[in-house]
Design a protein around this motif. Sequence first.
Motif, PDB file in Angstrom:
ATOM      1  N   LEU A 143       0.687  -1.341   0.076  1.00 50.84           N
ATOM      2  CA  LEU A 143      -0.225   0.112  -0.089  1.00 50.84           C
ATOM      3  C   LEU A 143       1.037   1.247   0.121  1.00 50.84           C
ATOM      4  O   LEU A 143       0.661   2.252  -0.818  1.00 50.84           O
ATOM      5  N   LYS A 144       1.669   1.264   0.890  1.00 51.65           N
ATOM      6  CA  LYS A 144       2.755   2.425   0.870  1.00 51.65           C
ATOM      7  C   LYS A 144       3.665   2.504  -0.351  1.00 51.65           C
ATOM      8  O   LYS A 144       3.920   4.010  -0.650  1.00 51.65           O
TER       9      LYS A 144
ATOM     10  N   PRO B 254      -5.820   0.348  -6.755  1.00 47.17           N
ATOM     11  CA  PRO B 254      -5.095   1.142  -5.629  1.00 47.17           C
ATOM     12  C   PRO B 254      -5.675   1.197  -4.379  1.00 47.17           C
ATOM     13  O   PRO B 254      -6.944   1.022  -4.009  1.00 47.17           O
ATOM     14  N   LEU B 255      -4.924   2.203  -3.589  1.00 44.59           N
ATOM     15  CA  LEU B 255      -5.444   2.413  -2.088  1.00 44.59           C
ATOM     16  C   LEU B 255      -6.980   2.859  -2.099  1.00 44.59           C
ATOM     17  O   LEU B 255      -7.687   2.654  -1.011  1.00 44.59           O
ATOM     18  N   GLU B 256      -7.282   3.874  -2.900  1.00 40.97           N
ATOM     19  CA  GLU B 256      -8.586   4.336  -3.023  1.00 40.97           C
ATOM     20  C   GLU B 256      -9.640   3.433  -3.266  1.00 40.97           C
ATOM     21  O   GLU B 256     -10.718   3.607  -2.675  1.00 40.97           O
ATOM     22  N   ARG B 257      -9.327   2.599  -3.971  1.00 41.55           N
ATOM     23  CA  ARG B 257     -10.509   1.433  -4.538  1.00 41.55           C
ATOM     24  C   ARG B 257     -10.367   0.471  -3.093  1.00 41.55           C
ATOM     25  O   ARG B 257     -11.531   0.154  -2.809  1.00 41.55           O
TER      26      ARG B 257
ATOM     27  N   ALA C  25     -10.120   1.174   0.022  1.00 43.92           N
ATOM     28  CA  ALA C  25     -10.955   1.913   1.231  1.00 43.92           C
ATOM     29  C   ALA C  25     -12.432   1.560   0.908  1.00 43.92           C
ATOM     30  O   ALA C  25     -13.106   1.828   1.783  1.00 43.92           O
ATOM     31  N   LYS C  26     -12.949   1.323  -0.569  1.00 41.26           N
ATOM     32  CA  LYS C  26     -14.196   1.081  -0.500  1.00 41.26           C
ATOM     33  C   LYS C  26     -14.514  -0.316  -0.705  1.00 41.26           C
ATOM     34  O   LYS C  26     -15.710  -0.820  -0.876  1.00 41.26           O
ATOM     35  N   SER C  27     -13.765  -1.229  -0.303  1.00 39.86           N
ATOM     36  CA  SER C  27     -14.058  -2.677  -0.465  1.00 39.86           C
ATOM     37  C   SER C  27     -13.904  -3.245   0.707  1.00 39.86           C
ATOM     38  O   SER C  27     -13.878  -2.866   1.865  1.00 39.86           O
TER      39      SER C  27
ATOM     40  N   ALA D 243     -11.183  -2.938   3.597  1.00 37.02           N
ATOM     41  CA  ALA D 243     -10.763  -1.522   3.762  1.00 37.02           C
ATOM     42  C   ALA D 243     -10.016  -1.536   5.319  1.00 37.02           C
ATOM     43  O   ALA D 243      -9.114  -0.675   5.480  1.00 37.02           O
TER      44      ALA D 243
ATOM     45  N   GLY E  30      -6.200  -1.033   5.548  1.00 36.67           N
ATOM     46  CA  GLY E  30      -5.500   0.024   5.321  1.00 36.67           C
ATOM     47  C   GLY E  30      -5.611   1.042   6.830  1.00 36.67           C
ATOM     48  O   GLY E  30      -5.074   1.923   6.577  1.00 36.67           O
TER      49      GLY E  30
END
Length: 400
Positions: A208-209, A246-249, A251-253, A256, A259
């Motif tokens: 992630l980072k 990526p991380l934005e996706r 966060a909605k899975s 989440a 992260g």
Amino acid sequence: MNIKEGDPILKELDKLEFLFHNASTPALSSIKVKSPSIPSSLDALLSSLTDAKRQLDSGVSPNTVGAQISNAIDGRKKDIDERLKEVYNSLGRIGKTLEKKYPDPLPKYPPLFTSPQASAALDRVVALHFVRSGEFNVADIFIHEAHVDTTPNSMDQFVDMHRIVNALRRYDLDPALEWCSWNRDFLRSRFSPLEFHLHRSRYLTLLLKEADVGRALSYARRHFPSLYPDHALDIARLTNAVLFLPLERLAKSPYADLGAPSVHTSLESQFATEYCAMLRMSRQPPLRIVGDIGGGGALVRIEKGKKVMQDKKSEWSATEELPVGPPHIEIPVPPENRYHSIFACPVSKEQATDANPPMMLTCGHVLATESINRLAKNGGRVKCPYCPVESVAAPLRVFL
């Protein structure tokens, strides 16, 4: 004393700190004062004296310069008096706020820790508290000046613990992983997930980072197979999370939570817990637990209970024990402090031992094994003394 962020006491203490040091931190930027700080006033007076000396050297009349110095001194004195007045007012408000928050006075007891043995025990507790809190310089001075007889190597043990905890704070997992490799048998005996959580943290950092999927999967193939039998479901979630980058996706899975910052920040407390358990010590220093529970309301409630019993002319226990019957005194404690080191059977009043361990009935009540055997009927049925039903079916299971 149990004080939380935003408490009026903390606000007054912040203002007092500002008045003394004129700190300019964001937390104190909203504090308004009527006068400059004392250091600022003294600097201004020094500047006035320097300017007066320069004027005298340039030929200005001493009477004129003397009048200017007198005015400067009077002005700065007024500023300092005003600031001291604000300090004293703030101290007064802190006292009133404390009295309002804690209206009941602290209990009065006869002098404690008067015997040499008790005094030495208290000194050891204080010294160990400094050591376990990482205040090694303070602990060393206290041990030397109070002539405390501490446990050999206790200082070195906790120096090593804080070294690894500080490394975890910097996201350096190598010292903790090395410790886990040396103590793997101990961790497995406790079913501890610490080693897996450390590898999980590094895997998620790569994934992630650093956004390096290849290195993350390579790390997983190298370290996760040996951990798979105990963490199969968690490892499956970690590898499946690659599909939601990526991380934005992510966060909605459903993944989440991977992260969340707690995945990494919780490692410090987890490691400290396991390290202290290996030393057969509690995670928190005993002195801190006593202060948190006692200052968090226990003393006040006990004193209130004693007063109620005295008003009702009921006798308090001769050994100063809490009453076991009405009125009950409940002491609120945080979840991490809800434990009991010894189980006493409510039927036989005997403490549990390895030969007489506690057992849990299917109704949820816990009794010692010998009490259960005495209550058992033919067929393994047990009549629970605390349930309205006549009997509770076997089997029983060990209470862990």
